[in-house]
Design an enzyme around this catalytic site. Sequence first.
Site, PDB file in Angstrom:
ATOM      1  N   LYS A   1       0.837  -1.197   0.000  1.00  0.00           N
ATOM      2  CA  LYS A   1       0.000   0.000   0.000  1.00  0.00           C
ATOM      3  C   LYS A   1       0.883   1.262   0.000  1.00  0.00           C
ATOM      4  O   LYS A   1       2.110   1.171   0.197  1.00  0.00           O
ATOM      5  CB  LYS A   1      -0.926  -0.042   1.229  1.00  0.00           C
ATOM      6  CG  LYS A   1      -1.927  -1.218   1.183  1.00  0.00           C
ATOM      7  CD  LYS A   1      -2.788  -1.261   2.436  1.00  0.00           C
ATOM      8  CE  LYS A   1      -3.800  -2.393   2.389  1.00  0.00           C
ATOM      9  NZ  LYS A   1      -4.657  -2.425   3.609  1.00  0.00           N
TER      10      LYS A   1
ATOM     11  N   TYR B   1     -12.342  -2.720  -3.115  1.00  0.00           N
ATOM     12  CA  TYR B   1     -12.860  -2.769  -1.739  1.00  0.00           C
ATOM     13  C   TYR B   1     -14.386  -2.667  -1.689  1.00  0.00           C
ATOM     14  O   TYR B   1     -14.943  -2.226  -0.681  1.00  0.00           O
ATOM     15  CB  TYR B   1     -12.238  -1.637  -0.925  1.00  0.00           C
ATOM     16  CG  TYR B   1     -10.830  -1.922  -0.444  1.00  0.00           C
ATOM     17  CD1 TYR B   1     -10.536  -3.056   0.330  1.00  0.00           C
ATOM     18  CD2 TYR B   1      -9.774  -1.042  -0.731  1.00  0.00           C
ATOM     19  CE1 TYR B   1      -9.233  -3.308   0.783  1.00  0.00           C
ATOM     20  CE2 TYR B   1      -8.471  -1.288  -0.276  1.00  0.00           C
ATOM     21  CZ  TYR B   1      -8.224  -2.432   0.492  1.00  0.00           C
ATOM     22  OH  TYR B   1      -6.942  -2.674   0.946  1.00  0.00           O
TER      23      TYR B   1
ATOM     24  N   HIS C   1      -1.733  -5.518   1.438  1.00  0.00           N
ATOM     25  CA  HIS C   1      -3.005  -6.216   1.207  1.00  0.00           C
ATOM     26  C   HIS C   1      -2.733  -7.643   0.758  1.00  0.00           C
ATOM     27  O   HIS C   1      -1.774  -7.887   0.030  1.00  0.00           O
ATOM     28  CB  HIS C   1      -3.810  -5.508   0.108  1.00  0.00           C
ATOM     29  CG  HIS C   1      -4.955  -6.353  -0.407  1.00  0.00           C
ATOM     30  ND1 HIS C   1      -6.171  -6.411   0.235  1.00  0.00           N
ATOM     31  CD2 HIS C   1      -5.037  -7.223  -1.450  1.00  0.00           C
ATOM     32  CE1 HIS C   1      -6.965  -7.262  -0.414  1.00  0.00           C
ATOM     33  NE2 HIS C   1      -6.300  -7.768  -1.446  1.00  0.00           N
TER      34      HIS C   1
ATOM     35  N   GLU D   1      -9.166 -10.337  -7.891  1.00  0.00           N
ATOM     36  CA  GLU D   1      -8.329  -9.152  -7.690  1.00  0.00           C
ATOM     37  C   GLU D   1      -7.183  -9.101  -8.702  1.00  0.00           C
ATOM     38  O   GLU D   1      -6.845  -8.029  -9.218  1.00  0.00           O
ATOM     39  CB  GLU D   1      -7.808  -9.128  -6.246  1.00  0.00           C
ATOM     40  CG  GLU D   1      -8.961  -8.881  -5.264  1.00  0.00           C
ATOM     41  CD  GLU D   1      -8.582  -9.104  -3.796  1.00  0.00           C
ATOM     42  OE1 GLU D   1      -7.403  -9.388  -3.497  1.00  0.00           O
ATOM     43  OE2 GLU D   1      -9.490  -9.008  -2.939  1.00  0.00           O
TER      44      GLU D   1
HETATM   45  P1  DAT Z   1      -7.546  -7.119   5.537  1.00  0.00           P
HETATM   46  O1  DAT Z   1      -6.781  -6.039   4.815  1.00  0.00           O
HETATM   47  O2  DAT Z   1      -6.762  -7.674   6.717  1.00  0.00           O
HETATM   48  O3  DAT Z   1      -8.066  -8.193   4.625  1.00  0.00           O
HETATM   49  P2  DAT Z   1     -10.278  -6.100   5.616  1.00  0.00           P
HETATM   50  O4  DAT Z   1     -10.467  -6.769   4.291  1.00  0.00           O
HETATM   51  O5  DAT Z   1     -11.268  -6.397   6.682  1.00  0.00           O
HETATM   52  O6  DAT Z   1      -8.811  -6.421   6.216  1.00  0.00           O
HETATM   53  O7  DAT Z   1     -10.245  -4.519   5.428  1.00  0.00           O
HETATM   54  C1  DAT Z   1      -9.551  -3.967   4.326  1.00  0.00           C
HETATM   55  C2  DAT Z   1      -8.789  -2.755   4.796  1.00  0.00           C
HETATM   56  O8  DAT Z   1      -9.693  -1.769   5.260  1.00  0.00           O
HETATM   57  C3  DAT Z   1      -7.842  -3.021   5.969  1.00  0.00           C
HETATM   58  O9  DAT Z   1      -6.591  -3.536   5.552  1.00  0.00           O
HETATM   59  C4  DAT Z   1      -7.720  -1.642   6.566  1.00  0.00           C
HETATM   60  C5  DAT Z   1      -9.121  -1.060   6.359  1.00  0.00           C
HETATM   61  N1  DAT Z   1      -9.931  -1.285   7.549  1.00  0.00           N
HETATM   62  C6  DAT Z   1     -10.550  -2.437   7.918  1.00  0.00           C
HETATM   63  N2  DAT Z   1     -11.206  -2.286   9.088  1.00  0.00           N
HETATM   64  C7  DAT Z   1     -10.987  -1.002   9.468  1.00  0.00           C
HETATM   65  C8  DAT Z   1     -11.400  -0.219  10.575  1.00  0.00           C
HETATM   66  N3  DAT Z   1     -12.166  -0.717  11.544  1.00  0.00           N
HETATM   67  N4  DAT Z   1     -10.972   1.075  10.635  1.00  0.00           N
HETATM   68  C9  DAT Z   1     -10.211   1.610   9.660  1.00  0.00           C
HETATM   69  N5  DAT Z   1      -9.792   0.911   8.576  1.00  0.00           N
HETATM   70  C10 DAT Z   1     -10.183  -0.362   8.487  1.00  0.00           C
HETATM   71 MG    MG Z   2      -9.504  -8.082   3.103  1.00  0.00          MG
END
Ligand code: DAT
Ligand code: MG
Length: 151
Positions: A11, A51, A117, A128
């Site tokens: 990132k 996302y 990521h 993706e």
């Molecule tokens: P990961 O990247 O571990 O797969 P995710 O898919 O749940 O996690 O979320 C994607 C991204 O979004 C994560 O890397 C950071 C951001 N994110 C997730 N939950 C968050 C939160 N509660 N507050 C702020 N950013 C968050």
């Molecule tokens: Mg994720």
Amino acid sequence: EQVEETYIMVKPDGVQRGLVGEIISRFEKKGFKLIGLKLFQCPKDLAEEHYKDLNSKPFFPKLIEYITSGPVVCMAWEGAGVVASARKLIGSTDPLQAEPGTIRGDLAVQTGRNVVHGSDSPENGKREIGLWFKEGELCQWTPAQAQWLRE
Ligand code: DAT
Ligand code: MG
């Protein structure tokens, strides 16, 4: 074992902090096969598509702003079990909860700046890689070390 593909991305914070080599190295040393790699400025629509499952979350606008704030390093990695293994190498979403030895556990302190990521399922790995890479940007090759990694 099923050969899978996963989408891994350094990132913008990882790029800005000079962690690109360190992060690539974790997957390279593990023994997975790199099949795609590029430095890329992500447009907003691609970030939103990537996302899209999170688009109702309160942090979504900031997440999109962050991902599009500077260049990212896009990678496709291949191997048996690569999707789940890469998630383990990356560590928990919240870097303060991530185990030492993981990328996030070693290199980051906040969920909103968690440096890398990784796809969460083989289906999303394919989806993706299809989003971030064009036809012809992936390489199929046989690493010289292949015979020393698997019996
Ligand atoms: P990961 O990247 O571990 O797969 P995710 O898919 O749940 O996690 O979320 C994607 C991204 O979004 C994560 O890397 C950071 C951001 N994110 C997730 N939950 C968050 C939160 N509660 N507050 C702020 N950013 C968050
Ligand atoms: Mg994720």
